[in-house]
Design a protein around this motif. Structure first.
Motif, mmCIF file in Angstrom:
data_model
loop_
_atom_site.group_PDB
_atom_site.id
_atom_site.type_symbol
_atom_site.label_atom_id
_atom_site.label_comp_id
_atom_site.label_asym_id
_atom_site.label_seq_id
_atom_site.Cartn_x
_atom_site.Cartn_y
_atom_site.Cartn_z
ATOM 1 N N PRO A 1 35.454 12.454 6.756
ATOM 2 C CA PRO A 1 36.163 11.181 6.980
ATOM 3 C C PRO A 1 37.296 10.962 5.978
ATOM 4 O O PRO A 1 38.375 10.495 6.342
ATOM 5 C CB PRO A 1 35.063 10.126 6.822
ATOM 6 C CG PRO A 1 33.810 10.862 7.156
ATOM 7 C CD PRO A 1 34.002 12.245 6.638
ATOM 8 N N LEU A 2 37.069 11.329 4.706
ATOM 9 C CA LEU A 2 38.106 11.163 3.685
ATOM 10 C C LEU A 2 39.271 12.102 3.958
ATOM 11 O O LEU A 2 40.443 11.712 3.834
ATOM 12 C CB LEU A 2 37.518 11.428 2.305
ATOM 13 C CG LEU A 2 38.491 11.323 1.118
ATOM 14 C CD1 LEU A 2 39.073 9.916 1.048
ATOM 15 C CD2 LEU A 2 37.784 11.675 -0.185
ATOM 16 N N ILE A 3 38.948 13.346 4.334
ATOM 17 C CA ILE A 3 40.001 14.319 4.646
ATOM 18 C C ILE A 3 40.843 13.835 5.819
ATOM 19 O O ILE A 3 42.077 13.910 5.798
ATOM 20 C CB ILE A 3 39.375 15.691 4.955
ATOM 21 C CG1 ILE A 3 38.701 16.264 3.698
ATOM 22 C CG2 ILE A 3 40.435 16.665 5.473
ATOM 23 C CD1 ILE A 3 37.911 17.524 3.943
ATOM 24 N N MET A 4 40.170 13.331 6.874
ATOM 25 C CA MET A 4 40.882 12.824 8.044
ATOM 26 C C MET A 4 41.740 11.616 7.693
ATOM 27 O O MET A 4 42.859 11.460 8.195
ATOM 28 C CB MET A 4 39.885 12.479 9.146
ATOM 29 C CG MET A 4 39.135 13.695 9.703
ATOM 30 S SD MET A 4 37.867 13.259 10.894
ATOM 31 C CE MET A 4 38.882 12.624 12.231
ATOM 32 N N LEU A 5 41.229 10.753 6.808
ATOM 33 C CA LEU A 5 41.990 9.583 6.387
ATOM 34 C C LEU A 5 43.244 9.998 5.628
ATOM 35 O O LEU A 5 44.338 9.475 5.863
ATOM 36 C CB LEU A 5 41.117 8.686 5.513
ATOM 37 C CG LEU A 5 41.792 7.435 4.927
ATOM 38 C CD1 LEU A 5 42.273 6.515 6.045
ATOM 39 C CD2 LEU A 5 40.838 6.703 3.994
ATOM 40 N N ILE A 6 43.081 10.960 4.714
ATOM 41 C CA ILE A 6 44.233 11.446 3.949
ATOM 42 C C ILE A 6 45.263 12.071 4.882
ATOM 43 O O ILE A 6 46.483 11.852 4.745
ATOM 44 C CB ILE A 6 43.775 12.460 2.885
ATOM 45 C CG1 ILE A 6 42.926 11.750 1.815
ATOM 46 C CG2 ILE A 6 44.970 13.145 2.234
ATOM 47 C CD1 ILE A 6 42.288 12.678 0.807
ATOM 48 N N ALA A 7 44.787 12.881 5.867
ATOM 49 C CA ALA A 7 45.698 13.512 6.822
ATOM 50 C C ALA A 7 46.449 12.461 7.632
ATOM 51 O O ALA A 7 47.656 12.600 7.892
ATOM 52 C CB ALA A 7 44.918 14.439 7.750
ATOM 53 N N ALA A 8 45.758 11.395 8.031
ATOM 54 C CA ALA A 8 46.402 10.325 8.801
ATOM 55 C C ALA A 8 47.454 9.609 7.967
ATOM 56 O O ALA A 8 48.562 9.304 8.440
ATOM 57 C CB ALA A 8 45.344 9.341 9.290
ATOM 58 N N ILE A 9 47.132 9.368 6.692
ATOM 59 C CA ILE A 9 48.088 8.691 5.806
ATOM 60 C C ILE A 9 49.325 9.552 5.593
ATOM 61 O O ILE A 9 50.468 9.066 5.649
ATOM 62 C CB ILE A 9 47.419 8.362 4.455
ATOM 63 C CG1 ILE A 9 46.332 7.287 4.664
ATOM 64 C CG2 ILE A 9 48.447 7.888 3.442
ATOM 65 C CD1 ILE A 9 45.510 7.001 3.429
ATOM 66 N N VAL A 10 49.117 10.858 5.379
ATOM 67 C CA VAL A 10 50.248 11.778 5.191
ATOM 68 C C VAL A 10 51.117 11.811 6.443
ATOM 69 O O VAL A 10 52.354 11.798 6.365
ATOM 70 C CB VAL A 10 49.733 13.197 4.844
ATOM 71 C CG1 VAL A 10 50.880 14.205 4.883
ATOM 72 C CG2 VAL A 10 49.079 13.192 3.472
ATOM 73 N N SER A 11 50.475 11.823 7.619
ATOM 74 C CA SER A 11 51.231 11.838 8.879
ATOM 75 C C SER A 11 52.065 10.574 9.043
ATOM 76 O O SER A 11 53.225 10.625 9.462
ATOM 77 C CB SER A 11 50.263 11.985 10.057
ATOM 78 O OG SER A 11 49.560 13.207 9.983
ATOM 79 N N LEU A 12 51.474 9.426 8.720
ATOM 80 C CA LEU A 12 52.198 8.161 8.829
ATOM 81 C C LEU A 12 53.386 8.123 7.871
ATOM 82 O O LEU A 12 54.487 7.676 8.227
ATOM 83 C CB LEU A 12 51.253 6.995 8.546
ATOM 84 C CG LEU A 12 50.237 6.668 9.649
ATOM 85 C CD1 LEU A 12 49.252 5.615 9.164
ATOM 86 C CD2 LEU A 12 50.967 6.176 10.896
#
Length: 274
Positions: free
Chosen positions: A225-236
């Motif tokens: 979940p943390l990895i996915m959150l970081i990936a989403a933030i980087v994408s945004l």
């Protein structure tokens, strides 16, 4: 001893029967005669530090409780250390109400006579650790040390599996004056240590390796979940940066100049063709 082997509710290792019995008949209270707790090979999965372990020992003729002491590492694997509760054999501990009669001789020793055919035997921790000072003061040479004499079991907290420990107990006999035995006529009543033992238990290495793999897998799953959150933030952030660059005044000016240049080029080409 028969234990429950597989159970989704966390009761794996719960003692069902011992020596063909499903309860004792040594104690006055029904609650004390019941087989409560596990055999010690498994605790509760996803163990918590504030959680006590209720275990059962046929040799001790009772159920007992162990409490969290600290965490440590065993061959690179995180384990929780559990120990005997300090008041396990205490006369005033309400958990012992069914096991201790009104003639309790002191804190820190447990009368096994009821389940040893009347033989006056008492169980304690080695060198009377956690027992009343009166037992120490009656003898010479005893020196209780927690790191050498405490009862410790190591549990892997995710699976609840026991990875080893040191089972340390002492058997004592109560000696009192006996007119029929000359050397015992004038002795003072005393609780005399007969022997104590330190049984070290360790699981085989491949079990530890499997638990390490399990721990790594669970850590990765928990981190997803943390990895996915970081990936989403980087994408945004990336999308925002691209959009900001496209709509910036400087970029709009450059786009306009490029457009004018292209128009001029087209007009020039048209004139040359004529």
């Amino acid at each position: 001893m028969i234990v429950q082997t597989v159970d989704v509710s966390g009761n794996t290792g719960k003692v069902i029967s011992w020596n063909g019995k499903n309860k004792f008949d040594y104690w006055k209270l029904k609650n004390a005669n019941e087989f409560k707790g596990k055999d010690g090979t498994f605790g509760q999965p996803y163990m918590r530090r504030d959680q006590n372990l209720e275990l059962f020992s046929g040799e001790m003729c009772r159920s007992y409780t162990m409490s969290y002491l600290r965490e440590s590492y065993l061959d690179g694997l995180l384990v929780y250390n559990y120990q005997f509760k300090k008041d396990l054999f205490s006369c005033i501990n309400l958990e012992n109400e069914g096991y201790i009669d009104k003639h309790c001789i002191g804190n820190g020793v447990f009368n096994l006579s009821n389940c040893q055919n009347g033989v006056s035997s008492f169980l304690s921790q080695p060198h009377f650790l956690n027992a009343d000072r009166v037992f120490l003061n009656s003898l010479v040479g005893l020196k209780p040390q927690r790191d050498k004499h405490d009862f410790i079991v190591y549990y892997e907290p995710i699976s609840g599996a026991s990875l080893g420990g040191n089972v340390r107990l002492q058997l004592n006999f109560y000696l009192k004056p006996n007119e029929e035995i000359r050397i015992m006529k004038n002795i003072k009543p005393i609780l005399f240590p007969f022997f104590w033992f330190d049984e070290e238990i360790r699981v085989i290495n491949h079990v530890k390796e499997e638990l390490k793999s399990l721990r790594f897998t669970i850590d990765v799953i928990n981190a997803l979940p943390l990895i996915m959150l970081i990936a989403a933030i980087v994408s945004l952030i990336t999308a925002f940066a691209i959009n900001f660059y496209k709509n910036s005044p400087k970029n709009a000016y450059m786009t306009e100049r490029n457009s004018d240049k292209n128009v001029s080029t087209l007009l020039l080409n048209g004139t040359n063709q004529k």
